[in-house]
Structure formats: structure tokens, C-alpha cells
Motif scaffolding. Structure first.
Motif, PDB file in Angstrom:
ATOM      1  N   SER A   1      -9.709  -3.925   6.273  1.00 52.10           N
ATOM      2  CA  SER A   1     -10.256  -2.854   5.439  1.00 52.10           C
ATOM      3  C   SER A   1     -11.492  -3.317   4.680  1.00 52.10           C
ATOM      4  O   SER A   1     -12.458  -2.559   4.522  1.00 52.10           O
ATOM      5  N   GLU A   2     -11.492  -4.567   4.220  1.00 53.94           N
ATOM      6  CA  GLU A   2     -12.674  -5.096   3.549  1.00 53.94           C
ATOM      7  C   GLU A   2     -13.852  -5.217   4.503  1.00 53.94           C
ATOM      8  O   GLU A   2     -15.016  -5.174   4.074  1.00 53.94           O
TER       9      GLU A   2
ATOM     10  N   TYR B   1       0.851  -1.186   0.000  1.00 54.07           N
ATOM     11  CA  TYR B   1       0.000   0.000   0.000  1.00 54.07           C
ATOM     12  C   TYR B   1       0.890   1.239   0.000  1.00 54.07           C
ATOM     13  O   TYR B   1       2.063   1.156   0.389  1.00 54.07           O
TER      14      TYR B   1
ATOM     15  N   VAL C   1      -4.719   2.879   5.402  1.00 56.64           N
ATOM     16  CA  VAL C   1      -5.595   2.254   4.407  1.00 56.64           C
ATOM     17  C   VAL C   1      -7.048   2.493   4.818  1.00 56.64           C
ATOM     18  O   VAL C   1      -7.498   2.025   5.867  1.00 56.64           O
TER      19      VAL C   1
ATOM     20  N   LYS D   1      -5.762  -6.099   4.553  1.00 51.75           N
ATOM     21  CA  LYS D   1      -6.796  -6.378   3.551  1.00 51.75           C
ATOM     22  C   LYS D   1      -8.077  -6.867   4.211  1.00 51.75           C
ATOM     23  O   LYS D   1      -9.186  -6.388   3.905  1.00 51.75           O
TER      24      LYS D   1
ATOM     25  N   GLU E   1       0.167  -7.272   5.554  1.00 50.46           N
ATOM     26  CA  GLU E   1      -0.572  -7.143   4.291  1.00 50.46           C
ATOM     27  C   GLU E   1      -1.918  -7.856   4.321  1.00 50.46           C
ATOM     28  O   GLU E   1      -2.965  -7.276   4.008  1.00 50.46           O
TER      29      GLU E   1
END
Length: 347
Positions: free
Chosen positions: A95-96, A43, A64, A92, A88
Motif C-alpha cells: 500500500s505504501e 486493518y 486497503v 503495508k 500485515e
């Protein structure tokens, strides 16, 4: 025993390690700068510039933002041999699920400054992290810490209890006081001598045994080379000097005696095959076998930390978020959504 000045530690690294360029060419492996220049993060990297201990410093971090925000923020604190980038998969997943994620590289690590004259303490790193969030207008957050980041997360929660919504400790070190159990003291010179022996092979062997419970996936090699590449690069002396002082911080600044003072709702996520213990290899054999028993340490800690729950992964090692990301993130998200009952729902 007389300790060399910190500049002397850096000079010692140069003298013993030799030419970084020659090493990189001989090994035919990537070489990165002292602030991990040349290694790409998953990112965009932002930078927080601030003054600490009379020095101008740069803290790199990831920020993020989710497409569908749930109004909550999670700060992820990396471990000793890790960086923000190694979060990482967790970034992900969070954030999703709607969380804004802040993942800093602590001063002395990865893409952040490595000042030669800096007193590393968990209080200082916690203060730096708090100042970073304040610069972003963030007053409260969920704090997730892995390994050394778990020790830091506990110190952060003790210093700023009103700023922590929930606390997640992923295989945190510091669940025991190694010195009190018999691990010998090591001088800064001693830690620096250990730094001169760091290589991709030594990193890989250690990570295979402790982080991944004697298993290996080719994807793990990225994180081996991320760390080893800084020891091949032109700034390897600064990297080694920071690392030695950080190990001294970890070994001499226990949080173990303050578990009862941790007030936020807390989740311990423990890989039962983890055997991590700082300085374990220097201890006498009869002491060594008593250290790093995470199935016991996790259960003992959860009894002492108020409002704490425990999730164990019987087949995983020190880095369950990397070794089994699907299972790990499912458990993490379930608890974050229902901290009162989430842990009990994990099989």
C-alpha cells in the motif's frame, strides 16, 4: 472405509476435545470464536455476503487503499495456518508503494464462515475469490499466494488467466504430488483425529521448524495464538471440521501436473530451508526424506512454468515475508516494478 457424515466429524471433535471453556481457562491463553471473534486485525474488516452450495456465507476481507494509488491491485491469498491478518507487513509495504490490496479470509478459515456441509475444492475457493473481486468492480489484479494460498493462486491463474496481471508464489505447497511420491492416503476421520491434537505447543514447534528455519522471534507468537485460540473457543468443533476437510482438499487435488498451462508472468519466492510437505510425517522414512526439498522443487517448477522467475532466500524457511520482511518486500516490489528483470537484481 465408511466415512462419518460431516456433522459426525464436528461431534467427534466435541467428544475428544472436551470443553473449550475449561481448556482456555486451564491454559490461561486467549480463546476466540469460530470466526476468530475477539482477535483484532491490523486493518478494518469488510464482509462479502454470498450464496454458495445452497448456503448463505460470509467472506471476511481486508481492502486497503493507498494514499498515492499507482492504479494496480494486489490480491493476497493466505496459507492453511494463516489468515489475512498475517499479511500485515506485506499489505503495508504494497500500500505504501501505491497498490490497493485485497486480502480475503477464505471460506473455512479465520473470520469467514465455516459451513458444516461444504465441498472444499481449490476451484470453489478460486471462484469465491473471483466473485469477491467482481463485487468490488475489480476485473484484473496481481495475485500473490503463500503456502496453500500458492496452490490456490495457481488454480486461480489457470481458471482466470485473463484476470491475472502477474502471479507471485511464496513458498507454495503443491510443487510436488505427495501421494504419487508415497505419502499414504488419510481419511477425513484420520484428519479429524489429527485436529484433536492441535495445541499452541504443537503449532509453535511446527512453525519454528518449518516456517522460521529453527529460529524464533517473540513477534511470531501472535500468529500461534491466533490459530490456537480458535481451538480453545466455543466453536472449536466447526474449526476442526473445516480444517480436516481443507487438509483433504490439499492432499487430493494437485495442481502439479498443470504448471505448463500457467500463462501470467510468474515469480517464485522460495525460502530454501523450507521443508513443508503435507502428510510427510505419515510417510515411510525412506519416502519422508525425499519430500519438501524446496531448493530443488523451486528450480524444477520455474523450468516448467512459462514466463517464470525464481528468487531464493538461502537462510529462510516457509514464511520469508514474516521472517525477513525487509528483504522479502524489497525483492517483491523490485519484481513487480520490473517483472522482466526484477528477479535478476535481487542479491
Amino acid at each position: 472405509m465408511h466415512l462419518k457424515p460431516l456433522l459426525g466429524l464436528a461431534a467427534l471433535a466435541v467428544a475428544v476435545l472436551g470443553s473449550p471453556h475449561a481448556y482456555a481457562q486451564a491454559a490461561d491463553q486467549p480463546a476466540y470464536g469460530s470466526e476468530l471473534q475477539g482477535f483484532e486485525y491490523p486493518y478494518p474488516v469488510a464482509h462479502y455476503h454470498f450464496t454458495s452450495q445452497g448456503q448463505e456465507l460470509d467472506m471476511a476481507y481486508l481492502d486497503v487503499k493507498p494514499q498515492s494509488p499507482n492504479g494496480q491491485i494486489a490480491m493476497l491469498l493466505h496459507g492453511k495456518n494463516f489468515c489475512a491478518a498475517t499479511w500485515e507487513g506485506t499489505i503495508k509495504a504494497l500500500s505504501e508503494a501505491g497498490y490497493r490490496v485485497i486480502a480475503p479470509d477464505q471460506i473455512g478459515f479465520c473470520k469467514s464462515s465455516k459451513p458444516e456441509r461444504y465441498q472444499f475444492t481449490f476451484q470453489q475457493l478460486a471462484g469465491n475469490s473471483r466473485a469477491l473481486l467482481a463485487s468490488l468492480g475489480i476485473e484484473r489484479s496481481i495475485v500473490v499466494g503463500h503456502s496453500t494460498g500458492g496452490m490456490l493462486a495457481m488454480r486461480y491463474a489457470l481458471m482466470y488467466p485473463d484476470a491475472v496481471d502477474r502471479l507471485v508464489l511464496v513458498d507454495p505447497i503443491g510443487l510436488e504430488d505427495w501421494k504419487a511420491k508415497g505419502v499414504p492416503w488419510l481419511s477425513l476421520d484420520g484428519w479429524m483425529q489429527r485436529e484433536t491434537r492441535v495445541s499452541a505447543d504443537s503449532i509453535r514447534a511446527y512453525e519454528r521448524a518449518t516456517y522460521y528455519a529453527d529460529t524464533w522471534d517473540p513477534s511470531y507468537e501472535t500468529w500461534v495464538q491466533m490459530l490456537a485460540g480458535m481451538y480453545r473457543g466455543p466453536g472449536r468443533a466447526a474449526v476442526a471440521s473445516s480444517s480436516a476437510r481443507l487438509y483433504d482438499m490439499i492432499a487430493t487435488q494437485p495442481v502439479f501436473y498443470e504448471f505448463e498451462k500457467i500463462t501470467p508472468p510468474t515469480l517464485l519466492m522460495i525460502g530454501d530451508k523450507d521443508t513443508t510437505a503435507i502428510g510427510k510425517d505419515t510417510a515411510p522414512p525412506e519416502i519422508r526424506k525425499m519430500l519438501g526439498n524446496y531448493p530443488v522443487l523451486g528450480k524444477e517448477a520455474v523450468k516448467r512454468i512459462p514466463h517464470a522467475q525464481l528468487i531464493e532466500f538461502p537462510d529462510l524457511g516457509h514464511s520469508p515475508q514474516i521472517q525477513a520482511p525487509g528483504r522479502f518486500h524489497e525483492a517483491l516490489l523490485a519484481w513487480l516494478k520490473h517483472p522482466e528483470t526484477g528477479a535478476s537484481q535481487v542479491k
